[in-house]
Design an enzyme around this catalytic site. Sequence first.
Site, short mmCIF file in Angstrom:
data_model
loop_
_atom_site.label_atom_id
_atom_site.label_comp_id
_atom_site.label_asym_id
_atom_site.label_seq_id
_atom_site.Cartn_x
_atom_site.Cartn_y
_atom_site.Cartn_z
N CYS A 96 -59.21 69.46 73.42
CA CYS A 96 -58.74 70.42 73.44
C CYS A 96 -58.61 71.38 75.31
O CYS A 96 -59.22 70.40 75.79
CB CYS A 96 -59.03 71.59 72.46
N CYS A 103 -66.31 74.37 72.40
CA CYS A 103 -65.79 73.67 73.30
C CYS A 103 -66.49 73.28 74.41
O CYS A 103 -66.60 72.52 75.48
CB CYS A 103 -64.45 73.99 73.51
N CYS A 112 -63.75 68.55 65.54
CA CYS A 112 -62.62 68.75 66.51
C CYS A 112 -62.08 67.09 67.08
O CYS A 112 -60.66 66.77 67.37
CB CYS A 112 -62.30 69.40 67.04
N ASP A 140 -63.19 65.98 69.56
CA ASP A 140 -62.93 66.17 71.03
C ASP A 140 -63.87 65.38 71.40
O ASP A 140 -65.10 65.36 71.08
CB ASP A 140 -63.52 67.94 71.65
FE1 FES Z 1 -62.94 70.79 70.00
FE2 FES Z 1 -62.50 72.06 72.03
S1 FES Z 1 -61.14 72.17 69.75
S2 FES Z 1 -63.83 70.38 72.09
#
Ligand code: FES
Length: 145
Positions: free
Chosen positions: A59, A103, A33, A35
């Site tokens: 996110c 997450c 993702c 992040d």
């Molecule tokens: Fe990857 Fe939240 S979408 S950490």
Amino acid sequence: MYSEKVMDHFKNPRNVGEIENASGVGTVGNAKCGDIMRIFLDIDESGIIQDVKFKTFGCGAAVATSSMATELVKGKTVQEALQVTNKAVMEALDGLPPVKVHCSLLAEEAIHAALWDYAEKNGIKIAGLEKPKNDISEEEEEEDY
Ligand code: FES
């Protein structure tokens, strides 16, 4: 779909920032993702976490879980901080939607990475702490979602 607590910690995240000369810093990302989360710990001589800050590029759930995770480890011993799992963070937030569970893993792993850094800097071993991953997306592939 998000609990009130998640929304609160997303809108008003606690402990945002950096700590200069931190006792331990941990950075963990998820390549899937994209992040990234960084946690700074200030740990005193008796092994108590006096202060903790985070920076998260990610996110809303990643921001909320990092905020809650920092609240949960503040004032705790290193050993107690190790017990702050992603499940504990999720429970404290009254849950997360299934697609956002990863997450909270980022938050757990970033704390572990910061503790690992602290242990390495001080030449100590923290019982039960394994070398953290820099990219948790590898771990995810092994799990069933
Ligand atoms: Fe990857 Fe939240 S979408 S950490």
